[in-house]
Design an enzyme around this catalytic site. Structure first.
Site, PDB file in Angstrom:
ATOM      1  N   ASP A  67       0.810  -1.219   0.000  1.00  0.00           N
ATOM      2  CA  ASP A  67       0.000   0.000   0.000  1.00  0.00           C
ATOM      3  C   ASP A  67       0.841   1.267   0.000  1.00  0.00           C
ATOM      4  O   ASP A  67       2.069   1.222   0.168  1.00  0.00           O
ATOM      5  CB  ASP A  67      -0.946  -0.016   1.218  1.00  0.00           C
ATOM      6  CG  ASP A  67      -0.247  -0.474   2.505  1.00  0.00           C
ATOM      7  OD1 ASP A  67       0.991  -0.423   2.549  1.00  0.00           O
ATOM      8  OD2 ASP A  67      -0.943  -0.877   3.437  1.00  0.00           O
ATOM      9  N   ASN A 136      -7.518  -3.014  14.411  1.00  0.00           N
ATOM     10  CA  ASN A 136      -8.919  -3.241  14.018  1.00  0.00           C
ATOM     11  C   ASN A 136      -9.050  -4.371  12.984  1.00  0.00           C
ATOM     12  O   ASN A 136     -10.090  -4.535  12.370  1.00  0.00           O
ATOM     13  CB  ASN A 136      -9.541  -1.943  13.468  1.00  0.00           C
ATOM     14  CG  ASN A 136      -8.860  -1.463  12.195  1.00  0.00           C
ATOM     15  OD1 ASN A 136      -7.947  -2.103  11.685  1.00  0.00           O
ATOM     16  ND2 ASN A 136      -9.315  -0.336  11.666  1.00  0.00           N
ATOM     17  N   HIS A 138      -7.228  -4.696  10.190  1.00  0.00           N
ATOM     18  CA  HIS A 138      -6.917  -4.396   8.788  1.00  0.00           C
ATOM     19  C   HIS A 138      -5.649  -5.111   8.332  1.00  0.00           C
ATOM     20  O   HIS A 138      -4.731  -5.350   9.106  1.00  0.00           O
ATOM     21  CB  HIS A 138      -6.891  -2.892   8.484  1.00  0.00           C
ATOM     22  CG  HIS A 138      -5.733  -2.107   8.997  1.00  0.00           C
ATOM     23  ND1 HIS A 138      -5.865  -1.027   9.834  1.00  0.00           N
ATOM     24  CD2 HIS A 138      -4.402  -2.211   8.758  1.00  0.00           C
ATOM     25  CE1 HIS A 138      -4.688  -0.510  10.092  1.00  0.00           C
ATOM     26  NE2 HIS A 138      -3.772  -1.217   9.450  1.00  0.00           N
ATOM     27  N   GLU A 143      -9.627  -1.721   5.464  1.00  0.00           N
ATOM     28  CA  GLU A 143     -10.274  -1.441   6.741  1.00  0.00           C
ATOM     29  C   GLU A 143     -11.515  -2.318   6.925  1.00  0.00           C
ATOM     30  O   GLU A 143     -12.014  -2.912   5.956  1.00  0.00           O
ATOM     31  CB  GLU A 143     -10.672   0.049   6.782  1.00  0.00           C
ATOM     32  CG  GLU A 143      -9.496   1.016   6.705  1.00  0.00           C
ATOM     33  CD  GLU A 143      -8.689   1.119   8.006  1.00  0.00           C
ATOM     34  OE1 GLU A 143      -8.765   0.202   8.848  1.00  0.00           O
ATOM     35  OE2 GLU A 143      -7.973   2.127   8.160  1.00  0.00           O
TER      36      GLU A 143
HETATM   37  C1  GLP Z   1      -0.331   0.004   8.640  1.00  0.00           C
HETATM   38  C2  GLP Z   1       0.001  -0.769   7.358  1.00  0.00           C
HETATM   39  C3  GLP Z   1      -0.247  -2.240   7.538  1.00  0.00           C
HETATM   40  C4  GLP Z   1       0.371  -2.693   8.847  1.00  0.00           C
HETATM   41  C5  GLP Z   1      -0.383  -2.077   9.985  1.00  0.00           C
HETATM   42  C6  GLP Z   1       0.168  -2.429  11.360  1.00  0.00           C
HETATM   43  O1  GLP Z   1      -1.543   0.665   8.623  1.00  0.00           O
HETATM   44  N1  GLP Z   1      -0.701  -0.297   6.215  1.00  0.00           N
HETATM   45  O2  GLP Z   1       0.300  -2.945   6.434  1.00  0.00           O
HETATM   46  O3  GLP Z   1       0.320  -4.085   8.969  1.00  0.00           O
HETATM   47  O4  GLP Z   1      -0.394  -0.675   9.858  1.00  0.00           O
HETATM   48  O5  GLP Z   1       1.223  -1.611  11.697  1.00  0.00           O
HETATM   49  P1  GLP Z   1       2.245  -1.847  12.852  1.00  0.00           P
HETATM   50  O6  GLP Z   1       3.090  -2.983  12.422  1.00  0.00           O
HETATM   51  O7  GLP Z   1       3.014  -0.584  12.957  1.00  0.00           O
HETATM   52  O8  GLP Z   1       1.456  -2.149  14.076  1.00  0.00           O
END
Ligand code: GLP
Length: 245
Positions: A67, A136, A138, A143
Site C-alpha cells: 500500500d 482493528n 486491517h 479497513e
Molecule cells: C499500517 C500498514 C499495515 C500494517 C499495519 C500495522 O496501517 N498499512 O500494512 O500491517 O499498519 O502496523 P504496525 O506494524 O506498525 O502495528
C-alpha cells in the site's frame, strides 16, 4: 494456519527473517510481498545483517508492497516508498526497478489501481507475502467492511488507523485520509503468507483473528481460508489465546 509462538519481538523478527532468507536462497528470483509499519522492521534489519555477513543476494528478487498513502510522493519521508528504501532496499543488492509500490500521486488513481493489479497478475502473483495486522483487523489498508473480493483500490482510512500511524508523521493532521492498497482478494492470491504479530496492543486482534468469525468486519479473518498461512506471534500478542509452543 500454522501458529508459531515466540518469546518476544526480537525472536519473532529473527525467526521470520530466517524463514525469508531460506526461501530467497532456495528461490533466488522469488517474488516477495512486503509490508510497512513497525512490525516487520526488526525482520528487515535481520535481512540486511544477513546480506552483509552471509551475502544472501536479492539481485533477482522482485518485491511488491501492499500500500501507499494518497498524496505522498516517494520523496516524502512519511511515504511508504521512502520508508522501504531507507529501512530495507538501500541496504540490499536489490535493483530498485524490481521494487514495486503503488503510487500515491498518480494522475489517474483508478488506472493506477488497475495497473498494479494487472502487474501482479502478469507476474503470476506473489510467492511469499509478509503481513502485519492493524488493531482493528486491517491487512494492507483494507479497513473493516472491505469486501473480501476487493482488488487493488482506494480506501478511506479509519480514524483509529490514522491515529495509530500518526507516530510516523509530525502530527495527526498530516496523516493522509486515503490510501491505495492491494485488495483482500489480491492478498489472498499470494501462494504463501507470513503474518507477524507482536505486543499486547495486538492481543485482542490476534484473538479475533484466531477465534472470531470470518467476517468482512474483521478483514484479517479471511486468512483462515488461505491454505498456506504461517503466523509468528509473540507471547504478548497471544496473551488472550491458548497455543501450544
Ligand atoms: C499500517 C500498514 C499495515 C500494517 C499495519 C500495522 O496501517 N498499512 O500494512 O500491517 O499498519 O502496523 P504496525 O506494524 O506498525 O502495528
Amino acid at each position: 494456519m500454522d501458529i508459531l509462538k515466540v518469546k518476544n519481538y526480537e525472536e519473532m523478527s529473527k525467526t521470520a527473517a530466517e524463514y525469508i532468507i531460506k526461501e530467497v536462497r532456495q528461490y533466488p528470483s522469488i517474488k516477495l510481498g512486503l509490508a510497512t509499519g513497525s512490525t516487520p522492521v526488526g525482520t528487515y534489519k535481520h535481512l540486511i545483517e544477513d546480506h552483509k555477513s552471509n551475502g544472501t543476494s536479492y539481485k533477482d528478487v522482485t518485491t511488491f508492497n501492499l500500500d501507499e498513502y494518497i498524496g505522498l510522493s516517494g520523496n516524502h519521508p512519511s511515504s511508504y516508498r521512502y520508508f522501504m528504501n531507507s529501512i530495507l532496499f538501500d541496504h540490499l543488492d536489490i535493483s530498485k526497478k524490481n521494487t514495486y509500490i503503488p503510487s500515491g500521486v498518480a494522475n489517474d488513481m483508478e488506472k493506477e489501481c488497475f495497473d498494479y493489479e494487472r502487474l501482479l497478475d502478469r507476474r503470476a502473483g506473489i510467492d511469499l507475502q509478509i503481513l502485519g495486522i492493524g488493531s482493528n483487523g486491517h491487512i494492507g489498508f483494507n479497513e473493516p467492511g472491505t469486501s473480501f473480493s476487493s482488488k487493488t483500490h482506494l480506501v478511506d482510512l479509519a480514524q483509529s488507523t490514522r491515529e495509530a500511524n500518526a507516530r510516523f508523521f509530525s502530527n495527526l493532521d498530516e496523516v493522509p485520509d486515503q490510501a491505495i492498497t492491494m485488495g483482500i482478494s489480491t492478498i489472498m492470491k499470494s501462494k504463501e503468507i507470513l503474518l507477524l504479530v507482536s505486543g499486547e496492543a495486538k492481543s485482542e486482534a490476534t484473538k479475533q483473528l484466531l477465534a472470531g468469525n470470518i467476517a468482512e468486519q474483521f478483514p484479517a479473518s479471511i486468512l483462515r481460508k488461505h491454505t498456506n498461512v504461517k503466523i509468528i506471534a509473540d507471547k504478548a500478542a497471544l496473551a488472550e489465546i491458548r497455543v501450544h509452543s
